[in-house]
Write a protein that holds these residues in place. Structure first.
Motif, PDB file in Angstrom:
ATOM      1  N   GLN A   1       0.810  -1.224   0.000  1.00 48.99           N
ATOM      2  CA  GLN A   1       0.000   0.000   0.000  1.00 48.99           C
ATOM      3  C   GLN A   1       0.845   1.278   0.000  1.00 48.99           C
ATOM      4  N   THR A   2       2.096   1.184   0.470  1.00 47.13           N
ATOM      5  CA  THR A   2       2.941   2.389   0.573  1.00 47.13           C
ATOM      6  C   THR A   2       4.137   2.350  -0.369  1.00 47.13           C
ATOM      7  N   ILE A   3       4.159   1.424  -1.305  1.00 42.43           N
ATOM      8  CA  ILE A   3       5.332   1.219  -2.154  1.00 42.43           C
ATOM      9  C   ILE A   3       5.712   2.465  -2.962  1.00 42.43           C
ATOM     10  N   GLY A   4       4.761   3.273  -3.371  1.00 43.31           N
ATOM     11  CA  GLY A   4       5.070   4.449  -4.173  1.00 43.31           C
ATOM     12  C   GLY A   4       5.130   5.751  -3.392  1.00 43.31           C
ATOM     13  N   TRP A   5       5.013   5.685  -2.088  1.00 43.87           N
ATOM     14  CA  TRP A   5       4.953   6.903  -1.287  1.00 43.87           C
ATOM     15  C   TRP A   5       6.240   7.720  -1.351  1.00 43.87           C
ATOM     16  N   GLY A   6       7.384   7.072  -1.317  1.00 45.72           N
ATOM     17  CA  GLY A   6       8.662   7.795  -1.367  1.00 45.72           C
ATOM     18  C   GLY A   6       8.815   8.577  -2.656  1.00 45.72           C
ATOM     19  N   SER A   7       8.500   7.947  -3.773  1.00 41.72           N
ATOM     20  CA  SER A   7       8.630   8.634  -5.063  1.00 41.72           C
ATOM     21  C   SER A   7       7.582   9.732  -5.229  1.00 41.72           C
ATOM     22  N   ALA A   8       6.487   9.658  -4.470  1.00 44.17           N
ATOM     23  CA  ALA A   8       5.461  10.713  -4.518  1.00 44.17           C
ATOM     24  C   ALA A   8       5.816  11.887  -3.613  1.00 44.17           C
ATOM     25  N   GLY A   9       6.890  11.745  -2.838  1.00 45.41           N
ATOM     26  CA  GLY A   9       7.338  12.862  -2.007  1.00 45.41           C
ATOM     27  C   GLY A   9       7.120  12.710  -0.517  1.00 45.41           C
ATOM     28  N   ALA A  10       6.595  11.588  -0.060  1.00 51.16           N
ATOM     29  CA  ALA A  10       6.373  11.415   1.379  1.00 51.16           C
ATOM     30  C   ALA A  10       7.715  11.259   2.100  1.00 51.16           C
ATOM     31  N   ASP A  11       7.948  12.122   3.050  1.00 52.82           N
ATOM     32  CA  ASP A  11       9.153  12.051   3.877  1.00 52.82           C
ATOM     33  C   ASP A  11       8.836  11.512   5.265  1.00 52.82           C
ATOM     34  N   ASN A  12       7.597  11.727   5.689  1.00 52.68           N
ATOM     35  CA  ASN A  12       7.148  11.311   7.018  1.00 52.68           C
ATOM     36  C   ASN A  12       5.841  10.550   6.898  1.00 52.68           C
ATOM     37  N   VAL A  13       5.499   9.859   7.976  1.00 48.01           N
ATOM     38  CA  VAL A  13       4.234   9.144   8.052  1.00 48.01           C
ATOM     39  C   VAL A  13       3.535   9.604   9.328  1.00 48.01           C
ATOM     40  N   ASP A  14       2.293  10.051   9.167  1.00 46.88           N
ATOM     41  CA  ASP A  14       1.462  10.440  10.302  1.00 46.88           C
ATOM     42  C   ASP A  14       0.583   9.241  10.631  1.00 46.88           C
ATOM     43  N   ILE A  15       0.752   8.714  11.826  1.00 49.50           N
ATOM     44  CA  ILE A  15      -0.035   7.564  12.279  1.00 49.50           C
ATOM     45  C   ILE A  15      -1.119   8.112  13.194  1.00 49.50           C
ATOM     46  N   ARG A  16      -2.378   7.936  12.789  1.00 49.28           N
ATOM     47  CA  ARG A  16      -3.511   8.449  13.571  1.00 49.28           C
ATOM     48  C   ARG A  16      -4.283   7.290  14.165  1.00 49.28           C
ATOM     49  N   PHE A  17      -4.419   7.333  15.463  1.00 43.63           N
ATOM     50  CA  PHE A  17      -5.186   6.342  16.206  1.00 43.63           C
ATOM     51  C   PHE A  17      -6.553   6.976  16.473  1.00 43.63           C
ATOM     52  N   ASN A  18      -7.568   6.556  15.729  1.00 47.43           N
ATOM     53  CA  ASN A  18      -8.910   7.131  15.837  1.00 47.43           C
ATOM     54  C   ASN A  18      -9.738   6.275  16.782  1.00 47.43           C
ATOM     55  N   CYS A  19     -10.088   6.856  17.913  1.00 50.39           N
ATOM     56  CA  CYS A  19     -10.752   6.096  18.976  1.00 50.39           C
ATOM     57  C   CYS A  19     -12.205   6.509  19.122  1.00 50.39           C
ATOM     58  N   ASN A  20     -13.083   5.532  19.123  1.00 49.57           N
ATOM     59  CA  ASN A  20     -14.486   5.758  19.432  1.00 49.57           C
ATOM     60  C   ASN A  20     -14.628   5.477  20.919  1.00 49.57           C
ATOM     61  N   LEU A  21     -14.662   6.551  21.712  1.00 44.06           N
ATOM     62  CA  LEU A  21     -14.662   6.382  23.161  1.00 44.06           C
ATOM     63  C   LEU A  21     -15.923   5.730  23.677  1.00 44.06           C
ATOM     64  N   SER A  22     -17.031   5.855  22.952  1.00 40.68           N
ATOM     65  CA  SER A  22     -18.268   5.243  23.427  1.00 40.68           C
ATOM     66  C   SER A  22     -18.213   3.724  23.324  1.00 40.68           C
ATOM     67  N   ALA A  23     -17.316   3.193  22.476  1.00 38.89           N
ATOM     68  CA  ALA A  23     -17.211   1.742  22.311  1.00 38.89           C
ATOM     69  C   ALA A  23     -16.014   1.161  23.061  1.00 38.89           C
ATOM     70  N   ALA A  24     -15.167   2.023  23.597  1.00 37.48           N
ATOM     71  CA  ALA A  24     -13.936   1.553  24.238  1.00 37.48           C
ATOM     72  C   ALA A  24     -14.193   1.181  25.690  1.00 37.48           C
ATOM     73  N   PRO A  25     -13.466   0.178  26.188  1.00 38.13           N
ATOM     74  CA  PRO A  25     -13.589  -0.156  27.606  1.00 38.13           C
ATOM     75  C   PRO A  25     -12.921   0.921  28.451  1.00 38.13           C
ATOM     76  N   ARG A  26     -13.256   0.962  29.708  1.00 34.95           N
ATOM     77  CA  ARG A  26     -12.678   1.926  30.644  1.00 34.95           C
ATOM     78  C   ARG A  26     -11.209   1.598  30.842  1.00 34.95           C
ATOM     79  N   VAL A  27     -10.344   2.591  30.750  1.00 35.84           N
ATOM     80  CA  VAL A  27      -8.923   2.385  30.994  1.00 35.84           C
ATOM     81  C   VAL A  27      -8.446   3.324  32.068  1.00 35.84           C
ATOM     82  N   GLY A  28      -7.404   2.913  32.774  1.00 31.35           N
ATOM     83  CA  GLY A  28      -6.750   3.767  33.737  1.00 31.35           C
ATOM     84  C   GLY A  28      -7.440   3.883  35.079  1.00 31.35           C
ATOM     85  N   ARG A  29      -8.532   3.145  35.321  1.00 31.94           N
ATOM     86  CA  ARG A  29      -9.234   3.211  36.598  1.00 31.94           C
ATOM     87  C   ARG A  29      -9.608   1.808  37.032  1.00 31.94           C
TER      88      ARG A  29
END
Length: 157
Positions: free
Chosen positions: A126-154
């Motif tokens: 999926q990313t094989i052509g990214w370098g030649s297209a000019g991508a220098d960095n990759v932004d990794i986004r973790f999209n969280c649906n909090l209404s479906a997520a279990p409780r964490v940290g408590r």
């Protein structure tokens, strides 16, 4: 469940990949230019489509990221980036395209996890052509649906 209010109230909190796993995020991987038009801004490589990972693929990504050599880079940059009402929040981290390709797209003969092997293959193609297209960095986004997520940290009482 972790709420948007709790996330926003803890702006100075250091978020890590360990925080992401219980939130069961969908993950989007975006190709980015290294030199944005203004400091503090990012710029997408418009002609590239993001890679979207859900369910088992997202779980495999978190397993791989947690044990890879880029974990420190992801953990040090991971921060809340956007929110959508009370139900959704995104966390973002940026790593170099070269590091992304090395750690997430390379073949690892020692890796016996079939989910991770399939993920590496998917990301490689999926990313094989990214370098030649000019991508220098990759932004990794973790999209969280909090209404479906279990409780964490408590602990429950």
């Amino acid at each position: 469940m972790l709420t948007l209010k709790e996330i926003l109230e803890n702006r100075n909190r250091r978020w890590t990949l360990d925080d992401m796993s219980p939130l069961r995020p969908g993950i989007h991987v975006w190709g980015m230019y290294a030199k944005p038009p203004m400091p503090g801004m990012t710029r997408l490589v418009e002609e590239l489509s993001p890679v979207m990972l859900l369910d088992e693929q997202a779980d495999a990504f978190l397993r791989l990221a947690s044990k890879s050599g880029v974990r420190i880079a992801i953990d040090s940059d991971l921060h809340p980036s956007t929110h959508d009402g009370e139900a959704g929040v995104s966390f973002s981290a940026v790593i170099s395209f070269a590091a992304f390709r090395e750690f997430f797209c390379g073949d690892d003969e020692a890796d016996l996890d079939p989910g991770v092997s399939a993920l590496r293959s998917l990301l490689r193609w999926q990313t094989i052509g990214w370098g030649s297209a000019g991508a220098d960095n990759v932004d990794i986004r973790f999209n969280c649906n909090l209404s479906a997520a279990p409780r964490v940290g408590r602990k429950s009482t």
